[in-house]
Design a protein around this motif. Structure first.
Motif, PDB file in Angstrom:
ATOM      1  N   ASN A   1       0.834  -1.197   0.000  1.00  0.00           N
ATOM      2  CA  ASN A   1       0.000   0.000   0.000  1.00  0.00           C
ATOM      3  C   ASN A   1       0.873   1.253   0.000  1.00  0.00           C
ATOM      4  OD1 ASN A   1      -2.400   1.490  -0.074  1.00  0.00           O
ATOM      5  ND2 ASN A   1      -2.492   1.652   2.158  1.00  0.00           N
TER       6      ASN A   1
ATOM      7  N   ASP B   1      -4.425   7.604  -5.980  1.00  0.00           N
ATOM      8  CA  ASP B   1      -5.554   7.457  -5.059  1.00  0.00           C
ATOM      9  C   ASP B   1      -6.588   6.494  -5.632  1.00  0.00           C
ATOM     10  OD1 ASP B   1      -4.469   9.153  -3.176  1.00  0.00           O
ATOM     11  OD2 ASP B   1      -5.571  10.920  -3.865  1.00  0.00           O
ATOM     12  N   ALA B   2      -6.813   6.577  -6.942  1.00  0.00           N
ATOM     13  CA  ALA B   2      -7.779   5.683  -7.585  1.00  0.00           C
ATOM     14  C   ALA B   2      -7.290   4.240  -7.561  1.00  0.00           C
ATOM     15  CB  ALA B   2      -8.034   6.134  -9.020  1.00  0.00           C
TER      16      ALA B   2
ATOM     17  N   GLU C   1      -7.725   2.992  -4.011  1.00  0.00           N
ATOM     18  CA  GLU C   1      -9.146   2.786  -3.723  1.00  0.00           C
ATOM     19  C   GLU C   1      -9.662   1.516  -4.382  1.00  0.00           C
ATOM     20  OE1 GLU C   1     -13.435   5.172  -4.086  1.00  0.00           O
ATOM     21  OE2 GLU C   1     -11.588   6.101  -4.806  1.00  0.00           O
TER      22      GLU C   1
ATOM     23  N   ASN D   1      -7.895   0.249  -0.432  1.00  0.00           N
ATOM     24  CA  ASN D   1      -6.975   0.913   0.487  1.00  0.00           C
ATOM     25  C   ASN D   1      -7.058   2.425   0.369  1.00  0.00           C
ATOM     26  OD1 ASN D   1      -5.738  -1.520   1.428  1.00  0.00           O
ATOM     27  ND2 ASN D   1      -4.528  -1.600  -0.461  1.00  0.00           N
ATOM     28  N   LYS D   2      -6.429   3.085   1.307  1.00  0.00           N
ATOM     29  CA  LYS D   2      -6.137   4.508   1.226  1.00  0.00           C
ATOM     30  C   LYS D   2      -4.623   4.632   1.275  1.00  0.00           C
ATOM     31  CE  LYS D   2      -7.058   9.038   3.263  1.00  0.00           C
ATOM     32  NZ  LYS D   2      -7.742   9.783   4.354  1.00  0.00           N
TER      33      LYS D   2
END
Length: 222
Positions: free
Chosen positions: A69, A98-99, A102, A106-107
């Motif tokens: 991540n 970010d996409a 996601e 996850n972040k």
């Protein structure tokens, strides 16, 4: 300005991008033209260019590691001043990462980057582009939140000649602002990131092996 992904060395925009890299980076930091074929076709490696009036004026390569991540910014080049290329590349890359995170549920937790230390290696003029000046770049990255991993850092030359490249720090952008990072994560990341290069210098091998004896590493100001 357009943010476009490059996935083939046959794309005419790639020739522009590679020429820009050659003008800006020292030879040991630039992979030969033909050797880009597989990286560009790798779905995990994301290479984008900023296009202004049909010309490649900036580029960035990065990747997202779903199991860590974490992301890695391989490089960012701002080819011309006064166009807002740096913020455009940063914001476009961040939206993409970010996409990706996601989509994996996850972040995004953080991002690695190799950062020139001009106080140790000031002999790179980066093609005479003041926007690429290493003092400027380091300060900008510091403002963005990047920190220096407390590690005497070397990396294998991208010319795959077994030479150790010095004069850089391994940086990390912690999105939660923390001031330490797991040594095992750093070791695992470096082993995977440089797995593509078979000829690794002894200094790099020793550096990575030393991380196996550490629990955590400090994140220090740039």
């Amino acid at each position: 300005m357009e943010f476009k992904r490059i996935t083939s060395i046959k794309d005419p925009l790639f020739a522009q991008m590679h020429a820009l890299m050659g003008r800006v980076f020292p030879p040991e930091e630039v992979l030969a033209f033909d050797l880009w074929k597989e990286p560009l076709e790798d779905p995990g490696i994301r290479v984008f260019v900023a296009i202004h009036e049909g010309e490649v004026v900036g580029t960035t390569e990065y990747r997202y590691y779903e199991d860590f991540n974490m992301a890695m910014t391989d490089f960012t080049i701002v080819g011309r001043p006064g166009l807002g290329i740096g913020p455009f590349l940063w914001q476009s890359r961040q939206r993409d990462l970010d996409a990706l995170a996601e989509a994996a549920g996850n972040k995004l937790d953080g991002m690695f980057a190799e950062i020139y230390d001009p106080y140790r290696a000031d002999d790179h003029d980066f093609g005479g582009l003041m926007v690429m000046n290493p003092y400027v770049r380091r300060e900008v990255l510091s403002h963005m939140g990047y920190k220096r991993i407390d590690l005497t850092y070397v990396h294998p030359s991208w010319q795959n000649d077994g030479e150790a490249v010095e004069g850089l720090d391994l940086g990390f952008l912690p999105y939660d602002g923390r001031d330490t990072i797991d040594a095992s994560l750093v070791a695992a990341f470096l082993r995977r990131y440089y797995a593509v290069l078979p000829n690794k210098p002894a200094a790099w091998e020793a550096m990575v092996a030393s991380l196996d004896n550490e629990t955590s590493l400090r994140l220090l100001p740039l």
